[in-house]
Design a protein around this motif. Structure first.
Motif, mmCIF file in Angstrom:
data_model
loop_
_atom_site.group_PDB
_atom_site.id
_atom_site.type_symbol
_atom_site.label_atom_id
_atom_site.label_comp_id
_atom_site.label_asym_id
_atom_site.label_seq_id
_atom_site.Cartn_x
_atom_site.Cartn_y
_atom_site.Cartn_z
ATOM 1 N N GLU A 1 -9.889 -40.604 60.495
ATOM 2 C CA GLU A 1 -8.849 -39.653 60.525
ATOM 3 C C GLU A 1 -8.929 -38.798 61.587
ATOM 4 O O GLU A 1 -8.062 -38.787 62.408
ATOM 5 C CB GLU A 1 -9.004 -39.261 59.114
ATOM 6 N N GLY A 2 -10.203 -38.138 61.836
ATOM 7 C CA GLY A 2 -10.281 -37.039 63.111
ATOM 8 C C GLY A 2 -10.192 -37.933 64.195
ATOM 9 O O GLY A 2 -9.637 -37.172 65.208
ATOM 10 N N GLY A 3 -10.855 -39.136 64.274
ATOM 11 C CA GLY A 3 -10.839 -39.755 65.755
ATOM 12 C C GLY A 3 -9.611 -40.218 65.994
ATOM 13 O O GLY A 3 -9.331 -40.015 67.269
ATOM 14 N N LYS A 4 -8.751 -40.250 65.313
ATOM 15 C CA LYS A 4 -7.407 -40.623 65.548
ATOM 16 C C LYS A 4 -6.691 -39.397 66.129
ATOM 17 O O LYS A 4 -5.764 -39.484 67.041
ATOM 18 C CB LYS A 4 -6.575 -41.091 64.232
ATOM 19 N N VAL A 5 -6.734 -38.237 65.599
ATOM 20 C CA VAL A 5 -6.178 -37.137 66.040
ATOM 21 C C VAL A 5 -6.576 -36.724 67.442
ATOM 22 O O VAL A 5 -5.774 -36.272 68.199
ATOM 23 C CB VAL A 5 -6.323 -35.916 64.944
ATOM 24 N N LEU A 6 -7.893 -36.825 67.435
ATOM 25 C CA LEU A 6 -8.522 -36.617 68.788
ATOM 26 C C LEU A 6 -7.944 -37.715 69.922
ATOM 27 O O LEU A 6 -7.764 -37.297 71.129
ATOM 28 C CB LEU A 6 -10.106 -36.806 68.794
ATOM 29 N N ALA A 7 -7.857 -38.951 69.542
ATOM 30 C CA ALA A 7 -7.474 -39.954 70.525
ATOM 31 C C ALA A 7 -6.007 -39.547 70.971
ATOM 32 O O ALA A 7 -5.814 -39.880 72.114
ATOM 33 C CB ALA A 7 -7.685 -41.310 70.036
ATOM 34 N N GLU A 8 -5.246 -39.337 69.920
ATOM 35 C CA GLU A 8 -3.867 -38.793 70.413
ATOM 36 C C GLU A 8 -3.936 -37.675 71.214
ATOM 37 O O GLU A 8 -2.694 -37.442 72.072
ATOM 38 C CB GLU A 8 -2.944 -38.434 69.074
ATOM 39 N N ASN A 9 -5.049 -36.732 71.612
ATOM 40 C CA ASN A 9 -5.137 -35.586 72.575
ATOM 41 C C ASN A 9 -5.721 -36.050 73.614
ATOM 42 O O ASN A 9 -6.183 -35.246 74.309
ATOM 43 C CB ASN A 9 -5.575 -34.535 71.581
ATOM 44 N N GLY A 10 -5.984 -37.336 73.798
ATOM 45 C CA GLY A 10 -6.801 -38.000 75.078
ATOM 46 C C GLY A 10 -8.192 -37.671 75.001
ATOM 47 O O GLY A 10 -9.058 -37.894 76.058
ATOM 48 N N ILE A 11 -8.816 -37.506 73.826
ATOM 49 C CA ILE A 11 -10.262 -37.366 73.490
ATOM 50 C C ILE A 11 -10.966 -38.534 72.868
ATOM 51 O O ILE A 11 -10.361 -38.862 72.018
ATOM 52 C CB ILE A 11 -10.345 -35.816 72.764
ATOM 53 N N THR A 12 -12.221 -38.770 73.312
ATOM 54 C CA THR A 12 -13.187 -39.778 72.511
ATOM 55 C C THR A 12 -13.888 -39.284 71.690
ATOM 56 O O THR A 12 -14.699 -38.353 72.126
ATOM 57 C CB THR A 12 -13.764 -40.589 73.763
ATOM 58 N N PHE A 13 -13.785 -39.510 70.436
ATOM 59 C CA PHE A 13 -14.744 -38.874 69.453
ATOM 60 C C PHE A 13 -16.067 -39.802 69.530
ATOM 61 O O PHE A 13 -16.075 -41.205 69.469
ATOM 62 C CB PHE A 13 -14.175 -38.982 68.075
ATOM 63 N N MET A 14 -17.280 -39.193 69.295
ATOM 64 C CA MET A 14 -18.483 -39.995 69.175
ATOM 65 C C MET A 14 -19.443 -39.458 68.094
ATOM 66 O O MET A 14 -19.243 -38.248 67.829
ATOM 67 C CB MET A 14 -19.227 -39.820 70.307
ATOM 68 N N TYR A 15 -20.039 -40.251 67.283
ATOM 69 C CA TYR A 15 -20.848 -39.999 66.326
ATOM 70 C C TYR A 15 -22.396 -40.072 67.099
ATOM 71 O O TYR A 15 -22.711 -41.031 67.471
ATOM 72 C CB TYR A 15 -21.047 -40.480 65.023
ATOM 73 N N HIS A 16 -23.227 -38.951 67.043
ATOM 74 C CA HIS A 16 -24.243 -38.864 67.623
ATOM 75 C C HIS A 16 -25.469 -39.235 66.468
ATOM 76 O O HIS A 16 -25.663 -38.687 65.642
ATOM 77 C CB HIS A 16 -24.854 -37.481 68.101
ATOM 78 N N VAL A 17 -26.028 -40.440 66.958
ATOM 79 C CA VAL A 17 -26.907 -41.044 66.013
ATOM 80 C C VAL A 17 -28.221 -40.263 65.887
ATOM 81 O O VAL A 17 -28.784 -39.928 66.733
ATOM 82 C CB VAL A 17 -27.385 -42.679 66.280
ATOM 83 N N HIS A 18 -28.632 -40.014 64.656
ATOM 84 C CA HIS A 18 -29.866 -39.155 64.414
ATOM 85 C C HIS A 18 -30.928 -39.711 63.342
ATOM 86 O O HIS A 18 -32.026 -38.969 63.356
ATOM 87 C CB HIS A 18 -29.163 -37.838 63.695
#
Length: 287
Positions: free
Chosen positions: A143-160
């Motif tokens: 859900e958050g990644g979709k909003v970010l993509a619509e703003n031209g931003i790539t969401f990443m999860y940092h594996v821990h």
């Protein structure tokens, strides 16, 4: 016969072209991207002066910074100070709850820095990471990644590391990758935490290819105890090339899949001593 030979030769050569196009020459540097650093590496210095800390970063030769404006400074001012030193900010971070609750606000902060990527580095969980924790993350990521993509931003999860709890025929990390939309969710591999949690960085880079878009480069002390907590002492964060990680193998595979951003991160208590040594090691690596 001559015409047939030419056709056969053309077919054979066409099979070689991709290999020839994308192969590296012997002696080329393994580090194929601008040298980047995670701002957390300078956690002990920002409060002593933002400009003096950026001067140190510039002097070490870093061209990219992953992070945001230190407390009390506007994003606009911080970007200006970085730009004056030839440092760009392609990537920054946000908390999981911020992504979950208000991804539009996250997008605004990312855009203020001129960044194109934003990562979440920790997922809420108590004790062992569970499927319920993974399901919550999947929902927030999609859900958050979709909003970010619509703003031209790539969401990443940092594996821990704690995501490598066994699940079905793989791990909970495999489960997260499978159930997140590639259009909205990418991944950042912290190579040390991946190894620390029982993952194989090179194998995972091969397995998930372009789902990975950036790396955190760090090394783990040889013989240090490993578990799935995603937590270890600063004494176990060592100079690249002196620990357990296969840094050359990781860089080779990262280059193959086209990773464009690699951020050196030092969580030791000797960061000003160790960072230059890690930089020298990276620059020494050749094909």
């Amino acid at each position: 016969m001559k015409k047939l030979s030419i056709i056969i030769l053309a077919v054979l050569l066409s099979g070689l072209i991709p290999t020839l196009t994308f192969s590296q020459q012997k002696g080329d540097p393994l580090l194929q991207v601008p040298l980047g650093v995670q701002s957390y590496s300078f956690r002990n210095h920002w409060e002593n002066g933002v400009e003096s800390t950026l001067d140190m970063i510039e002097k070490m030769g870093f061209k990219e910074l992953e992070g945001g404006a230190p407390g009390g400074m506007s994003a606009e001012e911080f970007v200006k100070l970085c730009a004056a030193r030839g440092i760009s900010i392609p990537s920054t971070g946000t908390g999981f709850e911020q992504l979950e609750e208000n991804p539009e606000a996250v997008a605004d902060r990312v855009k203020a820095l001129g960044a194109k990527y934003v990562m979440v580095a920790w997922l809420p969980h108590n004790g062992d990471f569970t499927k319920a924790n993974a399901d919550r993350a999947i929902k927030a990521f999609n859900e958050g990644g979709k909003v970010l993509a619509e703003n031209g931003i790539t969401f990443m999860y940092h594996v821990h590391g704690y995501e490598f709890q066994p699940y079905e025929n793989g791990t909970l990390f495999d489960y997260i990758v499978k159930h997140t939309d590639p259009k909205y969710v990418s991944f950042q591999m912290d190579i040390m935490w991946t190894h620390f949690g029982g993952g194989d960085p090179v194998a995972l880079l091969k397995k998930y290819g372009d789902r990975w878009v950036s790396l955190h480069l760090k090394d783990l002390r040889k013989g240090a105890p490993k578990d799935m907590t995603g937590l270890t002492g600063p004494e176990n964060d060592v100079v690249l090339g002196t620990g357990e990680l296969d840094i050359p193998g990781i860089l080779r595979e990262s280059n193959k899949i086209g990773i464009k951003h690699m951020f050196l991160e030092d969580e030791s208590d000797e960061e000003l001593v160790n960072l230059p040594k890690s930089i020298s090691y990276l620059k020494s690596l050749k094909y």
